[in-house]
Scaffold this active site. Structure first.
Site, PDB file in Angstrom:
ATOM      1  N   SER A 133       4.021   2.820   7.971  1.00 44.39           N
ATOM      2  CA  SER A 133       3.285   1.559   7.007  1.00 44.39           C
ATOM      3  C   SER A 133       4.962   0.854   6.730  1.00 44.39           C
ATOM      4  O   SER A 133       6.044   1.924   5.658  1.00 44.39           O
ATOM      5  CB  SER A 133       2.721   1.382   5.734  1.00 44.39           C
ATOM      6  OG  SER A 133       1.328   2.206   6.566  1.00 44.39           O
ATOM      7  N   HIS A 188       0.628  -1.292   0.471  1.00 43.32           N
ATOM      8  CA  HIS A 188       0.153  -0.206   0.143  1.00 43.32           C
ATOM      9  C   HIS A 188       0.711   1.084  -0.334  1.00 43.32           C
ATOM     10  O   HIS A 188       0.275   2.166  -0.264  1.00 43.32           O
ATOM     11  CB  HIS A 188      -1.174  -0.185   0.910  1.00 43.32           C
ATOM     12  CG  HIS A 188      -0.531   0.628   2.969  1.00 43.32           C
ATOM     13  ND1 HIS A 188       0.239  -1.168   3.235  1.00 43.32           N
ATOM     14  CD2 HIS A 188       0.110   2.106   3.230  1.00 43.32           C
ATOM     15  CE1 HIS A 188       0.125  -0.145   4.785  1.00 43.32           C
ATOM     16  NE2 HIS A 188       0.442   1.045   4.636  1.00 43.32           N
ATOM     17  N   ASP A 230      -0.519  -7.814   1.495  1.00 39.55           N
ATOM     18  CA  ASP A 230       0.631  -6.706   1.805  1.00 39.55           C
ATOM     19  C   ASP A 230       1.767  -6.485   1.473  1.00 39.55           C
ATOM     20  O   ASP A 230       2.950  -6.035   2.823  1.00 39.55           O
ATOM     21  CB  ASP A 230      -0.393  -5.771   2.768  1.00 39.55           C
ATOM     22  CG  ASP A 230      -0.001  -3.844   2.742  1.00 39.55           C
ATOM     23  OD1 ASP A 230       0.853  -4.074   1.763  1.00 39.55           O
ATOM     24  OD2 ASP A 230      -0.357  -3.073   3.699  1.00 39.55           O
TER      25      ASP A 230
END
Length: 285
Positions: A217, A79, A124
């Protein structure tokens, strides 16, 4: 303690409201996802995480974390790069201050898992392939991939730049947090069986006030000197529930096949996994 369904719904609404701006094909696009940064950690000493990178846009500004696993390859969360033109991405190495790079490398291409976000929040993980090899030195080194699964209570080190409090500013210095691995079964029970959690994730938790938050992230989690996780999602920030990260051990076959060009699509992904979700009763969308 199991989180009530009402609490999970409220927390999910908070996660889904998080926004970030990313550059796609030369335009600004506002997108929604649960980026994360560290809460309750401490400033990392210089050279503490030589594998740590800052993923940035063409004009600077920290976007996500990642880990060097080879002189041309970096692991991060999908992402962080999904929808981007690789030409607009830069990898910053060899520094604890994201705007003072030891070196800057351009991204030639990236490869997201073929089933990224299918179901939502699953798979992810992404590999970045750099245009030039990373030059290793006293502040820049790769981190080995894991050789075995984590065990309940194993210490895990999370590093990254970002908010120390929810919606806070980005700190200049790299932070570190010592946390603990939580088994999939325990994490699944705590979350009440939410469908965005499966055995492709690992969970970490220590106490309220310590954990991930907005902006880290893709950042690395390390245990016993091996890269075991990449920051994926959580309920911001450090509210007393575990954080969920990509389980690097689970994706070892995919990583190796993608790096060797033997498998970069879903046609050969069926044999990529050492076990299936059905074996542990995970629920998917």
């Amino acid at each position: 303690m199991k989180i009530s369904l009402v609490s999970v719904f409220v927390l999910l609404m908070v996660v889904c409201s998080a926004k970030a701006v990313r550059l796609v094909g030369g335009t600004n696009e506002t997108v929604q996802f649960g980026q994360e940064r560290i809460v309750g950690g401490q400033v990392a000493e210089v050279g503490f995480a030589k594998y740590q990178i800052s993923l940035q846009g063409a004009f600077g500004g920290h976007m996500c974390g990642g880990a060097i696993i080879d002189n041309r390859w970096v692991l991060t969360a999908c992402h962080c790069v999904d929808g981007y033109n690789p030409a607009f991405l830069r990898v910053i190495t060899g520094t604890n201050v994201y705007f003072e790079p030891g070196a800057v490398y351009e991204v030639e291409e990236f490869y997201c898992h073929c089933n990224y976000d299918n179901p939502t929040y699953h798979n992810d993980i992404a590999l970045l392939y750099l245009k030039e090899p990373i030059v290793y030195d006293e502040l820049t080194q790769p981190i080995p991939l894991p050789v075995s699964p984590l065990k309940d209570g194993d210490e895990v080190i999370l590093t990254g730049w970002g908010d120390n409090i929810l919606w806070g500013g980005t700190p200049d210095n790299l932070y570190k947090l010592y946390t603990k691995f939580v088994t999939y079964e325990d994490c699944y029970e705590i979350f009440g069986g939410v469908p965005m959690l499966d055995v492709g994730h690992i969970c970490t938790f220590t106490k309220v006030g310590e954990g991930s938050c907005h902006g880290d992230s893709g950042g690395p989690l390390v245990s016993n000197g091996h890269l075991v996780g990449l920051v994926n999602w959580g309920f911001p920030c450090a509210t007393g529930s575990p954080d969920a990260h990509c389980n690097v051990y689970f994706y070892l076959d995919w990583i190796r096949k993608a790096m060797s060009q033997k498998c970069r699509d879903c046609h050969c992904s069926a044999s990529n996994y050492p076990f299936s979700n059905k074996e542990v009763g995970a629920t998917k969308y």
